[in-house]
Design a protein around this motif. Structure first.
Motif, PDB file in Angstrom:
ATOM      1  N   ALA A 238      23.221  58.477  43.025  1.00 51.43           N
ATOM      2  CA  ALA A 238      22.669  59.452  42.079  1.00 51.43           C
ATOM      3  C   ALA A 238      21.410  60.040  42.705  1.00 51.43           C
ATOM      4  O   ALA A 238      20.670  59.338  43.403  1.00 51.43           O
ATOM      5  CB  ALA A 238      22.328  58.784  40.753  1.00 51.43           C
ATOM      6  N   THR A 239      21.189  61.340  42.495  1.00 45.86           N
ATOM      7  CA  THR A 239      20.007  61.978  43.073  1.00 45.86           C
ATOM      8  C   THR A 239      19.323  62.851  42.038  1.00 45.86           C
ATOM      9  O   THR A 239      19.947  63.320  41.089  1.00 45.86           O
ATOM     10  CB  THR A 239      20.372  62.887  44.263  1.00 45.86           C
ATOM     11  OG1 THR A 239      21.387  63.794  43.830  1.00 45.86           O
ATOM     12  CG2 THR A 239      20.877  62.118  45.452  1.00 45.86           C
ATOM     13  N   ARG A 240      18.048  63.068  42.231  1.00 45.45           N
ATOM     14  CA  ARG A 240      17.285  64.053  41.452  1.00 45.45           C
ATOM     15  C   ARG A 240      16.473  64.859  42.434  1.00 45.45           C
ATOM     16  O   ARG A 240      15.955  64.310  43.412  1.00 45.45           O
ATOM     17  CB  ARG A 240      16.327  63.372  40.464  1.00 45.45           C
ATOM     18  CG  ARG A 240      16.997  62.616  39.347  1.00 45.45           C
ATOM     19  CD  ARG A 240      17.644  63.543  38.328  1.00 45.45           C
ATOM     20  NE  ARG A 240      18.318  62.741  37.314  1.00 45.45           N
ATOM     21  CZ  ARG A 240      17.765  62.421  36.141  1.00 45.45           C
ATOM     22  NH1 ARG A 240      16.539  62.844  35.853  1.00 45.45           N
ATOM     23  NH2 ARG A 240      18.417  61.692  35.278  1.00 45.45           N
TER      24      ARG A 240
ATOM     25  N   ARG B  35      16.635  59.101  45.141  1.00 45.12           N
ATOM     26  CA  ARG B  35      18.022  58.717  45.392  1.00 45.12           C
ATOM     27  C   ARG B  35      18.198  57.230  45.134  1.00 45.12           C
ATOM     28  O   ARG B  35      17.343  56.430  45.507  1.00 45.12           O
ATOM     29  CB  ARG B  35      18.369  59.021  46.853  1.00 45.12           C
ATOM     30  CG  ARG B  35      19.820  59.332  47.080  1.00 45.12           C
ATOM     31  CD  ARG B  35      20.074  59.811  48.500  1.00 45.12           C
ATOM     32  NE  ARG B  35      19.752  58.797  49.471  1.00 45.12           N
ATOM     33  CZ  ARG B  35      18.898  58.966  50.465  1.00 45.12           C
ATOM     34  NH1 ARG B  35      18.300  60.102  50.643  1.00 45.12           N
ATOM     35  NH2 ARG B  35      18.676  57.984  51.301  1.00 45.12           N
TER      36      ARG B  35
ATOM     37  N   ALA C 208      28.635  55.300  38.514  1.00 41.76           N
ATOM     38  CA  ALA C 208      27.808  56.502  38.351  1.00 41.76           C
ATOM     39  C   ALA C 208      26.808  56.311  37.214  1.00 41.76           C
ATOM     40  O   ALA C 208      25.645  56.709  37.317  1.00 41.76           O
ATOM     41  CB  ALA C 208      28.692  57.716  38.083  1.00 41.76           C
ATOM     42  N   GLU C 209      27.258  55.670  36.107  1.00 44.39           N
ATOM     43  CA  GLU C 209      26.379  55.476  34.949  1.00 44.39           C
ATOM     44  C   GLU C 209      25.166  54.636  35.341  1.00 44.39           C
ATOM     45  O   GLU C 209      24.032  54.951  34.992  1.00 44.39           O
ATOM     46  CB  GLU C 209      27.113  54.767  33.794  1.00 44.39           C
ATOM     47  CG  GLU C 209      28.230  55.574  33.145  1.00 44.39           C
ATOM     48  CD  GLU C 209      29.467  55.711  34.039  1.00 44.39           C
ATOM     49  OE1 GLU C 209      29.794  54.747  34.770  1.00 44.39           O
ATOM     50  OE2 GLU C 209      30.077  56.793  34.036  1.00 44.39           O
TER      51      GLU C 209
ATOM     52  N   GLU D 292      22.834  56.654  37.641  1.00 39.34           N
ATOM     53  CA  GLU D 292      22.101  57.667  36.872  1.00 39.34           C
ATOM     54  C   GLU D 292      21.026  57.015  36.013  1.00 39.34           C
ATOM     55  O   GLU D 292      19.891  57.494  35.942  1.00 39.34           O
ATOM     56  CB  GLU D 292      23.061  58.457  35.961  1.00 39.34           C
ATOM     57  CG  GLU D 292      23.914  59.488  36.680  1.00 39.34           C
ATOM     58  CD  GLU D 292      23.091  60.592  37.344  1.00 39.34           C
ATOM     59  OE1 GLU D 292      21.966  60.868  36.872  1.00 39.34           O
ATOM     60  OE2 GLU D 292      23.574  61.161  38.343  1.00 39.34           O
ATOM     61  N   ALA D 293      21.409  55.914  35.372  1.00 38.40           N
ATOM     62  CA  ALA D 293      20.477  55.243  34.452  1.00 38.40           C
ATOM     63  C   ALA D 293      19.220  54.792  35.193  1.00 38.40           C
ATOM     64  O   ALA D 293      18.115  54.836  34.645  1.00 38.40           O
ATOM     65  CB  ALA D 293      21.169  54.054  33.798  1.00 38.40           C
ATOM     66  N   ARG D 294      19.395  54.402  36.433  1.00 40.92           N
ATOM     67  CA  ARG D 294      18.258  53.894  37.192  1.00 40.92           C
ATOM     68  C   ARG D 294      17.220  54.978  37.496  1.00 40.92           C
ATOM     69  O   ARG D 294      16.064  54.676  37.766  1.00 40.92           O
ATOM     70  CB  ARG D 294      18.790  53.326  38.515  1.00 40.92           C
ATOM     71  CG  ARG D 294      18.304  51.929  38.766  1.00 40.92           C
ATOM     72  CD  ARG D 294      18.678  51.520  40.138  1.00 40.92           C
ATOM     73  NE  ARG D 294      19.746  50.546  40.099  1.00 40.92           N
ATOM     74  CZ  ARG D 294      20.443  50.190  41.161  1.00 40.92           C
ATOM     75  NH1 ARG D 294      20.226  50.784  42.323  1.00 40.92           N
ATOM     76  NH2 ARG D 294      21.379  49.290  41.078  1.00 40.92           N
ATOM     77  N   LEU D 295      17.660  56.240  37.470  1.00 31.44           N
ATOM     78  CA  LEU D 295      16.728  57.325  37.800  1.00 31.44           C
ATOM     79  C   LEU D 295      16.031  57.910  36.574  1.00 31.44           C
ATOM     80  O   LEU D 295      15.049  58.636  36.705  1.00 31.44           O
ATOM     81  CB  LEU D 295      17.465  58.452  38.533  1.00 31.44           C
ATOM     82  CG  LEU D 295      17.983  58.115  39.934  1.00 31.44           C
ATOM     83  CD1 LEU D 295      18.618  59.339  40.554  1.00 31.44           C
ATOM     84  CD2 LEU D 295      16.855  57.600  40.828  1.00 31.44           C
ATOM     85  N   VAL D 296      16.532  57.577  35.381  1.00 33.09           N
ATOM     86  CA  VAL D 296      16.014  58.236  34.179  1.00 33.09           C
ATOM     87  C   VAL D 296      14.507  58.037  34.027  1.00 33.09           C
ATOM     88  O   VAL D 296      13.746  59.002  33.891  1.00 33.09           O
ATOM     89  CB  VAL D 296      16.769  57.746  32.916  1.00 33.09           C
ATOM     90  CG1 VAL D 296      16.068  58.222  31.652  1.00 33.09           C
ATOM     91  CG2 VAL D 296      18.209  58.240  32.960  1.00 33.09           C
TER      92      VAL D 296
END
Ligand code: ATP
Ligand code: MG
Length: 410
Positions: free
Chosen positions: A178-180, A222, A228-229, A232-236
């Motif tokens: 997951a990336t932001r 990253r 995927a969940e 994603e959750a780790r980046l919130v």
């Protein structure tokens, strides 16, 4: 999993050619969650290349070579990898058949030297190359996956995507990345880092990269997880904390450059834009029009380098230029207002400054730029002073101008 890249070719050891293949490959590897630990460029020298391959294979799980698969004497990658792995080279007549067919399609007879490209390292898989003559090779040597790819980027990229990515993915534990992305204007790299480092350093499962260009900082977060969940959750939480710190200085969350972000805002407001440029010589208009569909909001503008052009094209009173000089608050203001009226635009940006290395006055030294923004309600002018060479001053000026407009529209 660790990877290294070896770019083969003496031309990349000269001042005129750079290795861009490794940048593309690094991005692709990172997307898979494979980290690049080393890369190098080796000239067309068999002994050095063999040594380099031997070292790489001994210490990394993925080794990618690009270049040196051509038909000439100085193309040595196959031979060097065969020697480094202690394997034989085997001639494959069917590969020469493919090469002959490719030549025939272009109406040319195949040259005898192209037979060199039909040699395959024993035990390697042949990777078809629809965009060139040299096929790629994939081999497993012990725990290491070794790839030999052609040098020309338009051959290497599709071949890597079609043949190497799926093979690499099959070697990796199932994981999702997951990336932001955040892009930030109006702050220096160290200021951004100082502000957000306390956040990102407290999430050890997350990799953070800061990329800096003049007036433009990119922040990439990253992380990897089994689903995927989970990823994603780790980046919130870290992303929310970083957003709160950077606030409205963030202009893009999807990687778009500033000119595209400004374009979205103008389009959403059904507003139009014009420019009047002096020291940037068209750079601002160039950036605005680099965005596809910019004709929806960009009307055009003026490149007024000399005083008399500012006067003739933008209607600046001669007395104004004489009294204040071309690099001044009133001139930037009148340029923006002149462009806005003449282009019948809702907004107009102007830039006038001393890009250097010469020029400048005691009150407005080299690097001083005035940026005007004429709007329906009022005109604003910023005075900024940049350090750096001519190109940096000009780039920073376009960045500040676009960001001034963005903030006024937001
Ligand atoms: P060819 O059959 O064209 O000879 P090759 O696999 O032998 O292919 P090279 O001869 O090493 O590849 O390189 C061909 C061209 O590809 C170079 O002139 C260069 O323009 C480009 N190229 C090679 N390596 C790189 C690289 N690492 N980054 C960017 N371009 C590269
Ligand atoms: Mg070559």
């Amino acid at each position: 999993m660790n990877a290294e890249i070896i770019a083969v070719g003496s031309e990349m050891l000269t001042p005129s050619r750079i290795d861009t293949n490794s940048l593309h490959l690094t991005a692709e590897l990172n997307r898979l969650g494979v980290e690049l630990v080393s890369k190098c460029i080796v000239g067309d020298d068999r002994v050095r290349l063999t040594d380099t391959v031997r070292t790489a294979i001994a210490r990394s799980q993925v080794v990618i070579l690009t270049g040196g698969l051509g038909p000439t004497e100085d193309d040595l990658t196959r031979e060097a990898v065969a020697e480094a792995t202690g394997r034989a080279l085997e001639y494959h007549e069917e590969i020469f058949g493919w090469i002959r067919e490719r030549f025939a399609r272009f109406g040319r007879p195949v040259a005898e030297i192209n037979r060199r490209q039909a040699w395959v390292i024993a035990g390697a898989e042949v990777l078809p190359n629809p965009n060139g003559t040299a096929p790629g090779l994939w081999l497993r040597h012990g725990e290491t996956a070794v790839m030999l790819l052609p040098g020309p980027p338009h051959e290497m990229k599709p071949l890597f995507a079609a043949e190497c990515l799926p093979r690499l993915a099959a070697l990796l534990p199932a994981q999702v990345i997951a990336t932001r992305f955040f892009r930030v204007a109006g702050m220096g790299e160290s200021d951004v880092d100082q502000l957000v480092a306390p956040v990102y350093t407290s999430y050890p499962d997350m990799a953070t990269t800061i990329l800096a260009a003049p007036g433009d900082i990119q922040l990439h977060l990253r992380t990897r997880a089994a689903t995927a969940e989970e990823a994603e959750a780790r980046l919130v939480e870290p992303a929310a904390r970083i957003e709160a710190l950077l606030g409205e200085r963030i202009y893009s969350r999807n990687g778009d450059p500033l000119e595209a972000a400004v374009g979205h805002l103008l389009r959403a407001r059904a507003a139009t834009l014009a420019v009047a440029e002096s020291c940037t010589g068209g750079m601002l208009a160039e950036r605005i029009t680099s965005v596809a569909g910019s004709s929806d909001y960009f009307r055009g503008g003026f490149l007024t380098y000399l005083d008399e052009m500012k006067r003739d094209l933008l209607g600046l009173p001669a007395g104004l230029l004489a009294e204040h000089s071309a690099v001044s608050e009133p001139v930037a203001r009148t340029m923006a207002e002149g462009a806005r009226a003449r282009c019948r635009a809702d907004y107009a940006l102007s830039v006038t400054g001393y890009a250097g290395p010469g020029g400048g006055t005691e009150t407005n030294p080299t690097g001083t730029v005035f940026i005007g923004l004429a709007m329906p309600e009022e005109t604003r002018v910023l005075r900024v002073r940049y350090v750096g060479d001519r190109n940096r001053v000009r780039t920073m000026a376009t960045q500040t101008a676009l960001d001034l407009l963005r903030r006024s529209l937001a």
